[in-house]
Motif scaffolding. Structure first.
Motif, PDB file in Angstrom:
ATOM      1  N   THR A  62       0.843  -1.193   0.000  1.00 54.60           N
ATOM      2  CA  THR A  62       0.000   0.000   0.000  1.00 54.60           C
ATOM      3  C   THR A  62       0.875   1.239   0.000  1.00 54.60           C
ATOM      4  OG1 THR A  62      -0.189  -0.013   2.405  1.00 54.60           O
ATOM      5  CG2 THR A  62      -1.902  -1.176   1.165  1.00 54.60           C
ATOM      6  N   TRP A  63       0.318   2.327  -0.484  1.00 56.99           N
ATOM      7  CA  TRP A  63       1.056   3.570  -0.650  1.00 56.99           C
ATOM      8  C   TRP A  63       0.071   4.733  -0.659  1.00 56.99           C
ATOM      9  CZ3 TRP A  63      -1.483   5.008  -4.885  1.00 56.99           C
ATOM     10  CH2 TRP A  63      -1.928   4.004  -5.752  1.00 56.99           C
ATOM     11  N   THR A  64       0.615   5.927  -0.474  1.00 55.49           N
ATOM     12  CA  THR A  64      -0.136   7.170  -0.627  1.00 55.49           C
ATOM     13  C   THR A  64       0.669   8.073  -1.550  1.00 55.49           C
ATOM     14  OG1 THR A  64       0.901   8.165   1.314  1.00 55.49           O
ATOM     15  CG2 THR A  64      -1.209   7.024   1.652  1.00 55.49           C
ATOM     16  N   ILE A  65      -0.006   9.050  -2.136  1.00 59.59           N
ATOM     17  CA  ILE A  65       0.654   9.999  -3.037  1.00 59.59           C
ATOM     18  C   ILE A  65       0.378  11.409  -2.545  1.00 59.59           C
ATOM     19  CG2 ILE A  65       0.714  10.958  -5.388  1.00 59.59           C
ATOM     20  CD1 ILE A  65      -0.003   8.161  -6.414  1.00 59.59           C
ATOM     21  N   ARG A  66       1.420  12.236  -2.577  1.00 60.95           N
ATOM     22  CA  ARG A  66       1.283  13.652  -2.241  1.00 60.95           C
ATOM     23  C   ARG A  66       2.185  14.463  -3.159  1.00 60.95           C
ATOM     24  NH1 ARG A  66       5.805  15.473   0.282  1.00 60.95           N
ATOM     25  NH2 ARG A  66       7.099  13.911   1.345  1.00 60.95           N
ATOM     26  N   GLU A  67       1.850  15.752  -3.311  1.00 62.22           N
ATOM     27  CA  GLU A  67       2.719  16.599  -4.120  1.00 62.22           C
ATOM     28  C   GLU A  67       4.028  16.825  -3.380  1.00 62.22           C
ATOM     29  OE1 GLU A  67       2.744  20.313  -7.187  1.00 62.22           O
ATOM     30  OE2 GLU A  67       0.915  19.918  -6.059  1.00 62.22           O
ATOM     31  N   ALA A 105      -0.716   4.247 -12.450  1.00 59.06           N
ATOM     32  CA  ALA A 105      -1.949   4.889 -12.917  1.00 59.06           C
ATOM     33  C   ALA A 105      -2.339   6.051 -12.002  1.00 59.06           C
ATOM     34  CB  ALA A 105      -3.077   3.869 -12.999  1.00 59.06           C
ATOM     35  N   ALA A 106      -2.140   5.890 -10.696  1.00 60.45           N
ATOM     36  CA  ALA A 106      -2.467   6.966  -9.756  1.00 60.45           C
ATOM     37  C   ALA A 106      -1.532   8.163  -9.947  1.00 60.45           C
ATOM     38  CB  ALA A 106      -2.405   6.455  -8.324  1.00 60.45           C
ATOM     39  N   LEU A 107      -0.258   7.900 -10.166  1.00 55.34           N
ATOM     40  CA  LEU A 107       0.673   8.998 -10.447  1.00 55.34           C
ATOM     41  C   LEU A 107       0.301   9.682 -11.760  1.00 55.34           C
ATOM     42  CD1 LEU A 107       4.010   7.319  -9.338  1.00 55.34           C
ATOM     43  CD2 LEU A 107       3.037   9.412  -8.348  1.00 55.34           C
ATOM     44  N   MET A 108      -0.049   8.882 -12.779  1.00 53.08           N
ATOM     45  CA  MET A 108      -0.443   9.463 -14.064  1.00 53.08           C
ATOM     46  C   MET A 108      -1.691  10.322 -13.905  1.00 53.08           C
ATOM     47  SD  MET A 108       0.512   9.737 -17.234  1.00 53.08           S
ATOM     48  CE  MET A 108       1.525   8.324 -17.661  1.00 53.08           C
ATOM     49  N   HIS A 109      -2.618   9.916 -13.068  1.00 52.36           N
ATOM     50  CA  HIS A 109      -3.823  10.705 -12.808  1.00 52.36           C
ATOM     51  C   HIS A 109      -3.440  12.080 -12.252  1.00 52.36           C
ATOM     52  CE1 HIS A 109      -7.942  11.637 -11.657  1.00 52.36           C
ATOM     53  NE2 HIS A 109      -7.454  12.017 -10.499  1.00 52.36           N
ATOM     54  N   GLU A 110      -2.501  12.130 -11.326  1.00 49.76           N
ATOM     55  CA  GLU A 110      -2.041  13.409 -10.764  1.00 49.76           C
ATOM     56  C   GLU A 110      -1.413  14.276 -11.852  1.00 49.76           C
ATOM     57  OE1 GLU A 110      -2.624  14.522  -7.736  1.00 49.76           O
ATOM     58  OE2 GLU A 110      -3.473  12.655  -6.989  1.00 49.76           O
ATOM     59  N   VAL A 111      -0.601  13.660 -12.692  1.00 53.60           N
ATOM     60  CA  VAL A 111       0.073  14.383 -13.775  1.00 53.60           C
ATOM     61  C   VAL A 111      -0.943  14.972 -14.744  1.00 53.60           C
ATOM     62  CG1 VAL A 111       1.517  14.034 -15.834  1.00 53.60           C
ATOM     63  CG2 VAL A 111       2.245  13.120 -13.616  1.00 53.60           C
ATOM     64  N   VAL A 112      -1.893  14.172 -15.180  1.00 48.54           N
ATOM     65  CA  VAL A 112      -2.889  14.637 -16.151  1.00 48.54           C
ATOM     66  C   VAL A 112      -3.736  15.756 -15.548  1.00 48.54           C
ATOM     67  CG1 VAL A 112      -4.939  13.938 -17.462  1.00 48.54           C
ATOM     68  CG2 VAL A 112      -2.888  12.512 -17.485  1.00 48.54           C
ATOM     69  N   GLY A 114      -3.046   5.977 -22.968  1.00 53.78           N
ATOM     70  CA  GLY A 114      -3.496   6.846 -24.060  1.00 53.78           C
ATOM     71  C   GLY A 114      -2.404   7.528 -24.856  1.00 53.78           C
ATOM     72  N   PHE A 115      -1.163   7.102 -24.714  1.00 57.93           N
ATOM     73  CA  PHE A 115      -0.050   7.695 -25.456  1.00 57.93           C
ATOM     74  C   PHE A 115       0.137   6.977 -26.795  1.00 57.93           C
ATOM     75  CE2 PHE A 115       0.856   9.035 -21.185  1.00 57.93           C
ATOM     76  CZ  PHE A 115       1.485  10.258 -21.318  1.00 57.93           C
ATOM     77  N   ALA A 116       0.615   7.726 -27.791  1.00 57.56           N
ATOM     78  CA  ALA A 116       0.926   7.186 -29.111  1.00 57.56           C
ATOM     79  C   ALA A 116       2.273   7.736 -29.571  1.00 57.56           C
ATOM     80  CB  ALA A 116      -0.162   7.566 -30.121  1.00 57.56           C
ATOM     81  N   ASP A 117       2.958   6.978 -30.407  1.00 51.55           N
ATOM     82  CA  ASP A 117       4.259   7.388 -30.945  1.00 51.55           C
ATOM     83  C   ASP A 117       4.114   8.645 -31.801  1.00 51.55           C
ATOM     84  OD1 ASP A 117       6.578   5.030 -30.866  1.00 51.55           O
ATOM     85  OD2 ASP A 117       4.538   4.292 -30.582  1.00 51.55           O
ATOM     86  N   ILE A 118       5.062   9.576 -31.607  1.00 51.74           N
ATOM     87  CA  ILE A 118       5.123  10.752 -32.486  1.00 51.74           C
ATOM     88  C   ILE A 118       6.536  10.986 -33.020  1.00 51.74           C
ATOM     89  CG2 ILE A 118       3.127  11.907 -31.486  1.00 51.74           C
ATOM     90  CD1 ILE A 118       5.203  13.826 -30.087  1.00 51.74           C
ATOM     91  N   GLY A 119       7.496  10.177 -32.595  1.00 53.65           N
ATOM     92  CA  GLY A 119       8.857  10.370 -33.085  1.00 53.65           C
ATOM     93  C   GLY A 119       9.870   9.579 -32.293  1.00 53.65           C
TER      94      GLY A 119
END
Length: 174
Positions: free
Chosen positions: A6-11, A112-119, A147-152
């Motif tokens: 288990t973990w928690t996330i904070r800024e 996924a939780a970290l990505m949610h914070e980033v988005v 949801g990422f796709a290659d661009i280069g």
């Protein structure tokens, strides 16, 4: 059946630079040992995963989120965003510089939780960009699921040695 970690996330703030540096170096070594040149990994971590490097990233407008194990609050993962330095960047883009977790926490939902914070923090930007080692299949699968796709492509310097990266983008809601 035993529950997973288990973990928690904070800024995170500048005072968290030692924890960010520790996780950054540990996860980079854990991920690339036996894949990339060892001396290059050591040099890269000394330069890019130092406390000073993380303080500078945050002082220049970057934002980070720290994942901490429970109980105890030990640092086990983080995400860092900032101004893009990718050739593919366009106006209104933001870059995910790092999203790292110790392997014991893979599959726990932390990424996924970290990505949610980033988005959520990237609101107002057009795209979220990142660079990822071209042969890191696990990371590529995670980013595609997000949801990422290659661009280069780009050449990425790790301790004086160049490696191939893919550059990916995820459109962001206006």
């Amino acid at each position: 059946m035993e529950d997973g970690p288990t973990w928690t996330i904070r800024e995170a703030g500048g005072h968290d630079a030692p924890a960010l540096a520790l996780i950054g170096a540990a996860t980079f070594l854990e991920t690339f040992a036996g894949i990339l040149d060892g001396a290059a990994i050591t040099a890269h971590c000394a330069a890019q995963h130092s406390e000073a490097a993380y303080r500078a990233a945050l002082a220049s407008g970057g934002r980070a989120w720290l994942a901490e194990a429970e109980p105890g609050g030990a640092p086990v993962g983080f995400a860092l965003v900032g101004k893009p330095d990718l050739d593919a960047a366009e106006a209104d883009d933001i870059e995910l510089k790092r999203i790292y977790s110790l392997s014991r926490f893979h599959g726990s939902g932390m990424g996924a939780a970290l990505m949610h914070e980033v988005v959520a923090a990237a609101k107002g930007h057009r795209r979220l960009l990142l660079g990822v080692y071209a042969h890191n299949a696990r990371a590529l699968a995670f980013y595609r699921k997000q949801g990422f796709a290659d661009i280069g492509t780009r050449r990425f310097n790790v301790g004086g040695r160049l490696y191939d990266d893919r550059v990916l983008a995820r459109p962001l809601a206006p």
